[in-house]
Write a protein that holds these residues in place. Structure first.
Motif, mmCIF file in Angstrom:
data_model
loop_
_atom_site.group_PDB
_atom_site.id
_atom_site.type_symbol
_atom_site.label_atom_id
_atom_site.label_comp_id
_atom_site.label_asym_id
_atom_site.label_seq_id
_atom_site.Cartn_x
_atom_site.Cartn_y
_atom_site.Cartn_z
ATOM 1 N N LEU A 118 63.592 17.407 -40.317
ATOM 2 C CA LEU A 118 65.197 17.502 -40.654
ATOM 3 C C LEU A 118 66.171 16.766 -39.848
ATOM 4 C CD1 LEU A 118 65.214 21.147 -41.409
ATOM 5 C CD2 LEU A 118 65.781 19.728 -42.787
ATOM 6 N N VAL A 119 66.390 15.428 -40.329
ATOM 7 C CA VAL A 119 67.141 14.571 -39.815
ATOM 8 C C VAL A 119 68.656 14.795 -40.133
ATOM 9 C CG1 VAL A 119 67.556 12.190 -39.503
ATOM 10 C CG2 VAL A 119 65.215 12.996 -39.936
ATOM 11 N N VAL A 120 69.492 14.671 -38.765
ATOM 12 C CA VAL A 120 71.001 14.924 -39.124
ATOM 13 C C VAL A 120 71.598 13.536 -39.486
ATOM 14 C CG1 VAL A 120 73.184 15.534 -38.061
ATOM 15 C CG2 VAL A 120 70.945 16.586 -37.426
ATOM 16 N N GLU A 175 67.856 -0.426 -42.131
ATOM 17 C CA GLU A 175 67.899 -0.550 -43.568
ATOM 18 C C GLU A 175 66.678 0.524 -43.953
ATOM 19 O OE1 GLU A 175 65.919 -4.396 -45.041
ATOM 20 O OE2 GLU A 175 68.039 -4.580 -44.296
ATOM 21 N N GLY A 176 66.779 1.012 -45.322
ATOM 22 C CA GLY A 176 65.833 1.796 -45.771
ATOM 23 C C GLY A 176 66.272 3.231 -45.848
ATOM 24 N N LEU A 177 65.661 4.140 -46.786
ATOM 25 C CA LEU A 177 65.885 5.342 -47.048
ATOM 26 C C LEU A 177 65.177 6.205 -46.034
ATOM 27 C CD1 LEU A 177 65.187 5.518 -50.982
ATOM 28 C CD2 LEU A 177 67.480 5.179 -49.741
ATOM 29 N N ILE A 178 65.981 7.417 -45.686
ATOM 30 C CA ILE A 178 65.530 8.298 -44.722
ATOM 31 C C ILE A 178 64.354 8.920 -45.077
ATOM 32 C CG2 ILE A 178 65.874 10.744 -43.979
ATOM 33 C CD1 ILE A 178 67.358 8.960 -42.260
ATOM 34 N N GLU A 179 64.012 9.134 -46.538
ATOM 35 C CA GLU A 179 62.686 9.602 -46.997
ATOM 36 C C GLU A 179 61.491 8.878 -46.805
ATOM 37 O OE1 GLU A 179 63.307 8.861 -51.767
ATOM 38 O OE2 GLU A 179 63.706 10.500 -50.866
ATOM 39 N N ASP A 180 61.812 7.390 -46.476
ATOM 40 C CA ASP A 180 60.772 6.406 -46.540
ATOM 41 C C ASP A 180 60.608 6.136 -45.013
ATOM 42 O OD1 ASP A 180 60.601 6.244 -49.235
ATOM 43 O OD2 ASP A 180 62.086 4.585 -49.320
ATOM 44 N N LEU A 181 61.295 6.679 -44.123
ATOM 45 C CA LEU A 181 61.228 6.586 -42.677
ATOM 46 C C LEU A 181 60.594 7.483 -41.824
ATOM 47 C CD1 LEU A 181 64.612 4.560 -42.127
ATOM 48 C CD2 LEU A 181 62.478 3.519 -42.465
ATOM 49 N N THR A 182 59.750 7.276 -40.959
ATOM 50 C CA THR A 182 59.372 8.192 -40.046
ATOM 51 C C THR A 182 60.208 8.631 -38.977
ATOM 52 O OG1 THR A 182 58.242 6.994 -38.528
ATOM 53 C CG2 THR A 182 56.986 7.779 -40.446
ATOM 54 N N VAL A 183 60.047 9.785 -38.182
ATOM 55 C CA VAL A 183 61.163 9.903 -37.132
ATOM 56 C C VAL A 183 60.851 8.967 -36.071
ATOM 57 C CG1 VAL A 183 61.639 11.584 -35.016
ATOM 58 C CG2 VAL A 183 61.383 12.361 -37.570
ATOM 59 N N LEU A 227 65.423 15.098 -45.017
ATOM 60 C CA LEU A 227 64.020 15.180 -44.795
ATOM 61 C C LEU A 227 63.604 13.606 -44.562
ATOM 62 C CD1 LEU A 227 62.138 17.824 -46.862
ATOM 63 C CD2 LEU A 227 62.665 17.960 -44.361
ATOM 64 N N SER A 228 62.912 13.252 -43.541
ATOM 65 C CA SER A 228 61.998 12.193 -43.123
ATOM 66 C C SER A 228 60.982 12.049 -43.819
ATOM 67 C CB SER A 228 61.964 12.064 -41.823
ATOM 68 O OG SER A 228 61.205 12.944 -41.130
ATOM 69 N N LYS A 229 60.297 10.883 -43.857
ATOM 70 C CA LYS A 229 59.015 10.846 -44.457
ATOM 71 C C LYS A 229 57.920 11.822 -44.065
ATOM 72 C CE LYS A 229 55.627 7.187 -45.509
ATOM 73 N NZ LYS A 229 55.295 5.919 -45.326
#
Length: 257
Positions: A46-48, A61-69, A40-42
């Motif tokens: 649902l991101v693959v 860099e960074g976590l998927i959960e901290d990034l927007t689509v 899951l993105s921020k």
């Protein structure tokens, strides 16, 4: 017995993993299914992608959960693999569903759903509303989330990923919500597969990369093989003769690792 070929993160030996390029390559090679991972993105899309962090497979860099689509879509997810794939983007699940509909089956792994509130519900809602022309299955290591997914989307086959042995009690109890088991290949035996089949499970092995392992899995009678490359079934008597040598090579590499 014949088995279903499952492309691990797409044809990830030939194209950057979990991208549309890898999925298209898998379709071109004739895989029965593509296997992919979602997080899951921020903004709860649902991101693959396999990893929680984008560093390994993108230029960001960074976590998927901290990034927007919007932020995720700016990342280059292909150059790390080859300059030929420069500019390849991380896809969203709904993009993949539309792109491969009618072309191949899909096995979706929920990555760490227990740590991403809402993932299971979002996925179930998406798949309940999507009317594919191909078979879609969902799997996870997390038992409770797969149980929840089955309750929310009972028409979508659900399965468990396993990295440890199951006894008969668990085989019986998990059958209420799981129709297949994806098992690490080192845990598989003919007796386990026979027991699982008595409960109606399909058994998939992961992740196969060595030539002789394809033959081993076929001899055991698995229903599907998850691999990074196109399925390879050795049929030469010469190969049968050198298989013990190759296994010995792997054994000694393990001792020295």
């Amino acid at each position: 017995m014949p088995f279903q070929s499952i492309a691990h993160r797409g044809a990830s030996a030939l194209a950057p993993e979990n991208t549309l390029a890898a999925f298209e390559k898998a379709i071109e090679l004739g895989f029965d299914y593509i296997e992919l991972d979602v997080r899951l993105s921020k903004d709860k899309q649902l991101v693959v992608i396999h990893d929680a962090n984008v560093m390994r497979t993108t230029d960001g860099e960074g976590l998927i959960e901290d990034l927007t689509v919007k932020e995720i879509k700016k990342l280059d997810a292909g150059s790390w693999f080859s300059p030929a794939y420069a500019g390849e983007r991380i896809p969203l699940l709904n993009e993949v569903l539309k792109e491969v509909s009618g072309k191949t089956g899909i096995i979706i792994e929920m990555k760490s759903p227990e740590n991403q509130p809402g993932m299971t519900e979002i996925l179930a809602n998406m798949l309940n509303s999507f009317k594919p022309d191909n078979e879609i299955k969902v799997q996870s290591f997390h038992i409770n989330e797969i149980k929840k997914f089955h309750q929310l989307a009972p028409e979508i086959p659900a399965g468990l990923l396993l990295s440890k042995h199951l006894d008969l009690f668990h085989l019986a109890s998990y059958r209420e919500f799981a129709s297949f088991l994806s098992v690490h290949h080192l845990l598989l035996s003919k007796s386990f597969i026979n027991q699982a089949e008595l409960f109606g499970y399909e058994i998939y092995s992961w992740t196969i990369s060595k030539q002789y392992q394809f033959a081993d899995m076929q001899r055991l009678g698995v229903h599907g093989i998850i691999s990074d490359d196109e399925k390879r079934i050795p049929d030469s008597i010469i190969y049968v003769l050198i298989t013990p040598f190759l296994k010995g090579q792997d054994f000694f590499k393990t001792l020295l690792a």
